[in-house]
Scaffold this motif. Structure first.
Motif, PDB file in Angstrom:
ATOM      1  N   GLY A  29       0.843  -1.194   0.000  1.00  0.00           N
ATOM      2  CA  GLY A  29       0.000   0.000   0.000  1.00  0.00           C
ATOM      3  C   GLY A  29       0.874   1.237   0.000  1.00  0.00           C
ATOM      4  O   GLY A  29       1.759   1.378  -0.839  1.00  0.00           O
ATOM      5  N   ASN A  30       0.659   2.099   0.974  1.00  0.00           N
ATOM      6  CA  ASN A  30       1.431   3.339   1.089  1.00  0.00           C
ATOM      7  C   ASN A  30       2.588   3.212   2.074  1.00  0.00           C
ATOM      8  O   ASN A  30       3.106   4.224   2.543  1.00  0.00           O
ATOM      9  N   PHE A  31       2.976   1.994   2.407  1.00  0.00           N
ATOM     10  CA  PHE A  31       4.019   1.773   3.391  1.00  0.00           C
ATOM     11  C   PHE A  31       5.108   0.856   2.848  1.00  0.00           C
ATOM     12  O   PHE A  31       4.861   0.036   1.966  1.00  0.00           O
ATOM     13  N   TYR A  32       6.293   1.005   3.406  1.00  0.00           N
ATOM     14  CA  TYR A  32       7.352   0.021   3.246  1.00  0.00           C
ATOM     15  C   TYR A  32       7.393  -0.773   4.541  1.00  0.00           C
ATOM     16  O   TYR A  32       7.292  -0.198   5.631  1.00  0.00           O
ATOM     17  N   ARG A  33       7.568  -2.099   4.418  1.00  0.00           N
ATOM     18  CA  ARG A  33       7.685  -2.948   5.596  1.00  0.00           C
ATOM     19  C   ARG A  33       8.919  -3.821   5.494  1.00  0.00           C
ATOM     20  O   ARG A  33       9.269  -4.284   4.413  1.00  0.00           O
ATOM     21  N   ALA A  34       9.533  -4.032   6.638  1.00  0.00           N
ATOM     22  CA  ALA A  34      10.664  -4.951   6.758  1.00  0.00           C
ATOM     23  C   ALA A  34      10.242  -6.032   7.744  1.00  0.00           C
ATOM     24  O   ALA A  34       9.638  -5.737   8.779  1.00  0.00           O
ATOM     25  N   TYR A  35      10.567  -7.278   7.436  1.00  0.00           N
ATOM     26  CA  TYR A  35      10.158  -8.413   8.259  1.00  0.00           C
ATOM     27  C   TYR A  35      11.369  -9.118   8.869  1.00  0.00           C
ATOM     28  O   TYR A  35      12.454  -9.117   8.295  1.00  0.00           O
ATOM     29  N   GLU A  36      11.126  -9.707  10.029  1.00  0.00           N
ATOM     30  CA  GLU A  36      12.068 -10.591  10.699  1.00  0.00           C
ATOM     31  C   GLU A  36      13.467  -9.980  10.810  1.00  0.00           C
ATOM     32  O   GLU A  36      13.625  -8.950  11.422  1.00  0.00           O
ATOM     33  N   PHE A  37      14.492 -10.627  10.233  1.00  0.00           N
ATOM     34  CA  PHE A  37      15.876 -10.163  10.379  1.00  0.00           C
ATOM     35  C   PHE A  37      16.048  -8.760   9.803  1.00  0.00           C
ATOM     36  O   PHE A  37      16.755  -7.931  10.368  1.00  0.00           O
ATOM     37  N   SER A  38      15.381  -8.477   8.683  1.00  0.00           N
ATOM     38  CA  SER A  38      15.433  -7.124   8.112  1.00  0.00           C
ATOM     39  C   SER A  38      14.865  -6.102   9.089  1.00  0.00           C
ATOM     40  O   SER A  38      15.390  -4.988   9.216  1.00  0.00           O
ATOM     41  N   ALA A  39      13.791  -6.470   9.791  1.00  0.00           N
ATOM     42  CA  ALA A  39      13.194  -5.567  10.786  1.00  0.00           C
ATOM     43  C   ALA A  39      14.186  -5.316  11.926  1.00  0.00           C
ATOM     44  O   ALA A  39      14.334  -4.188  12.401  1.00  0.00           O
ATOM     45  N   TRP A  40      14.880  -6.367  12.361  1.00  0.00           N
ATOM     46  CA  TRP A  40      15.876  -6.225  13.425  1.00  0.00           C
ATOM     47  C   TRP A  40      17.009  -5.312  12.972  1.00  0.00           C
ATOM     48  O   TRP A  40      17.409  -4.411  13.716  1.00  0.00           O
ATOM     49  N   LEU A  41      17.518  -5.542  11.759  1.00  0.00           N
ATOM     50  CA  LEU A  41      18.576  -4.677  11.228  1.00  0.00           C
ATOM     51  C   LEU A  41      18.118  -3.225  11.170  1.00  0.00           C
ATOM     52  O   LEU A  41      18.843  -2.311  11.555  1.00  0.00           O
ATOM     53  N   PHE A  68       7.589  -7.316  12.305  1.00  0.00           N
ATOM     54  CA  PHE A  68       7.807  -6.398  11.196  1.00  0.00           C
ATOM     55  C   PHE A  68       7.787  -4.962  11.679  1.00  0.00           C
ATOM     56  O   PHE A  68       7.296  -4.657  12.766  1.00  0.00           O
ATOM     57  N   VAL A  69       8.375  -4.092  10.864  1.00  0.00           N
ATOM     58  CA  VAL A  69       8.333  -2.646  11.089  1.00  0.00           C
ATOM     59  C   VAL A  69       7.904  -2.016   9.771  1.00  0.00           C
ATOM     60  O   VAL A  69       8.031  -2.628   8.712  1.00  0.00           O
ATOM     61  N   GLY A  70       7.403  -0.806   9.842  1.00  0.00           N
ATOM     62  CA  GLY A  70       6.983  -0.135   8.629  1.00  0.00           C
ATOM     63  C   GLY A  70       7.011   1.373   8.777  1.00  0.00           C
ATOM     64  O   GLY A  70       7.022   1.895   9.891  1.00  0.00           O
ATOM     65  N   PHE A  71       7.051   2.028   7.633  1.00  0.00           N
ATOM     66  CA  PHE A  71       7.000   3.486   7.608  1.00  0.00           C
ATOM     67  C   PHE A  71       6.375   3.915   6.284  1.00  0.00           C
ATOM     68  O   PHE A  71       6.395   3.163   5.304  1.00  0.00           O
ATOM     69  N   PRO A  72       5.797   5.125   6.239  1.00  0.00           N
ATOM     70  CA  PRO A  72       5.146   5.597   5.014  1.00  0.00           C
ATOM     71  C   PRO A  72       6.147   5.772   3.875  1.00  0.00           C
ATOM     72  O   PRO A  72       7.294   6.171   4.097  1.00  0.00           O
ATOM     73  N   ILE A  73       5.707   5.491   2.665  1.00  0.00           N
ATOM     74  CA  ILE A  73       6.552   5.665   1.488  1.00  0.00           C
ATOM     75  C   ILE A  73       7.044   7.102   1.385  1.00  0.00           C
ATOM     76  O   ILE A  73       8.188   7.359   1.019  1.00  0.00           O
ATOM     77  N   SER A  74       6.179   8.036   1.753  1.00  0.00           N
ATOM     78  CA  SER A  74       6.547   9.456   1.664  1.00  0.00           C
ATOM     79  C   SER A  74       7.707   9.820   2.586  1.00  0.00           C
ATOM     80  O   SER A  74       8.338  10.853   2.403  1.00  0.00           O
ATOM     81  N   SER A  75       8.024   8.971   3.554  1.00  0.00           N
ATOM     82  CA  SER A  75       9.125   9.235   4.496  1.00  0.00           C
ATOM     83  C   SER A  75      10.393   8.463   4.138  1.00  0.00           C
ATOM     84  O   SER A  75      11.301   8.367   4.952  1.00  0.00           O
ATOM     85  N   ARG A  76      10.451   7.936   2.936  1.00  0.00           N
ATOM     86  CA  ARG A  76      11.592   7.089   2.555  1.00  0.00           C
ATOM     87  C   ARG A  76      12.935   7.770   2.765  1.00  0.00           C
ATOM     88  O   ARG A  76      13.857   7.173   3.319  1.00  0.00           O
ATOM     89  N   GLU A  77      13.060   9.008   2.340  1.00  0.00           N
ATOM     90  CA  GLU A  77      14.343   9.716   2.464  1.00  0.00           C
ATOM     91  C   GLU A  77      14.776   9.846   3.927  1.00  0.00           C
ATOM     92  O   GLU A  77      15.960   9.774   4.234  1.00  0.00           O
ATOM     93  N   LYS A  78      13.820  10.016   4.805  1.00  0.00           N
ATOM     94  CA  LYS A  78      14.107  10.153   6.241  1.00  0.00           C
ATOM     95  C   LYS A  78      14.765   8.895   6.798  1.00  0.00           C
ATOM     96  O   LYS A  78      15.588   8.954   7.701  1.00  0.00           O
ATOM     97  N   TYR A  79      14.392   7.731   6.253  1.00  0.00           N
ATOM     98  CA  TYR A  79      14.869   6.462   6.789  1.00  0.00           C
ATOM     99  C   TYR A  79      16.020   5.843   5.998  1.00  0.00           C
ATOM    100  O   TYR A  79      16.419   4.725   6.293  1.00  0.00           O
ATOM    101  N   LYS A 166      -3.763   0.044   8.970  1.00  0.00           N
ATOM    102  CA  LYS A 166      -5.042   0.275   8.306  1.00  0.00           C
ATOM    103  C   LYS A 166      -4.892   1.295   7.185  1.00  0.00           C
ATOM    104  O   LYS A 166      -4.003   2.150   7.203  1.00  0.00           O
ATOM    105  N   SER A 167      -5.780   1.212   6.234  1.00  0.00           N
ATOM    106  CA  SER A 167      -5.798   2.176   5.131  1.00  0.00           C
ATOM    107  C   SER A 167      -6.405   3.485   5.637  1.00  0.00           C
ATOM    108  O   SER A 167      -7.112   3.503   6.651  1.00  0.00           O
TER     109      SER A 167
END
Length: 186
Positions: A29-41, A68-79, A166-167
């Motif tokens: 959707g409008n988020f990027y998510r990282a799962y498991e080991f990627s989330a830990w990193l 998992f962790v996630g953040f909005p696509i619009s915040s990509r540069e921040k992360y 949620k959307s």
């Protein structure tokens, strides 16, 4: 978009390869998510965002849970860490290879796996299948005089609502429902 089963299989194979410094982000959707080991990193070396832990029936999840962790696509540069290697895939997922200055170069796979497992165990389980009160039940409580402590139920519903999952439309509908419940209580 990759299937959860495929994502968890990629993350489970991490300890069999030398792919320890890459964070895989999947667009959902409008988020990027990282799962498991990627989330830990991500949490350990990029940003201390709050992880979510859920039960899953995917076979590659050894303990029946996933983090998992996630953040909005619009915040990509921040992360995006400085000097990282970024690769964007065809399915809009991303692979971020952390720079050596940020991620320690290590050959001790067992130590990495142990750190990840300890972190995963420390994340609290989220149960989003909390039963919701029916409007008629709430109305009956108000009519019977039980409404004085029902505002706390509305507040608990607000606190339990997983807004980050949620959307925007689902959030708007939830807010309209909460607004109506509060109006009935007052």
């Amino acid at each position: 978009m990759a299937q959860l089963k495929d994502i968890l299989e990629v993350e489970a194979r991490r300890f069999e390869s030398s792919d320890y410094s890459t964070v895989y982000l999947y667009q959902e959707g409008n988020f990027y998510r990282a799962y498991e080991f990627s989330a830990w990193l991500f949490c350990r070396y990029v940003s201390q965002i709050k992880p979510t832990k859920r039960e899953t029936k995917v076979e590659s999840a050894k303990d029946g849970t996933m983090v998992f962790v996630g953040f909005p696509i619009s915040s990509r540069e921040k992360y995006m860490p400085e000097n990282c290697e970024l690769k964007i895939m065809e399915d809009k997922s991303m692979a971020i290879t952390l720079p050596s200055g940020l991620y320690p170069d290590t050959d001790d796979v067992s130590e990495l796996e142990k750190s990840f497992k300890n972190w995963k165990q420390s994340v609290l389980m989220i149960n989003s299948k909390k039963p919701r009160r029916l409007k008629d039940d709430l109305r009956n409580d108000i009519q019977s005089g039980a409404h004085a402590h029902r505002m706390s139920d509305v507040l608990l519903n607000i606190m339990a609502f997983p807004i980050e999952q949620k959307s925007p439309m689902e959030c708007m509908l939830f807010l309209a429902e909460i607004k109506q419940q509060i109006a009935q209580l007052l």
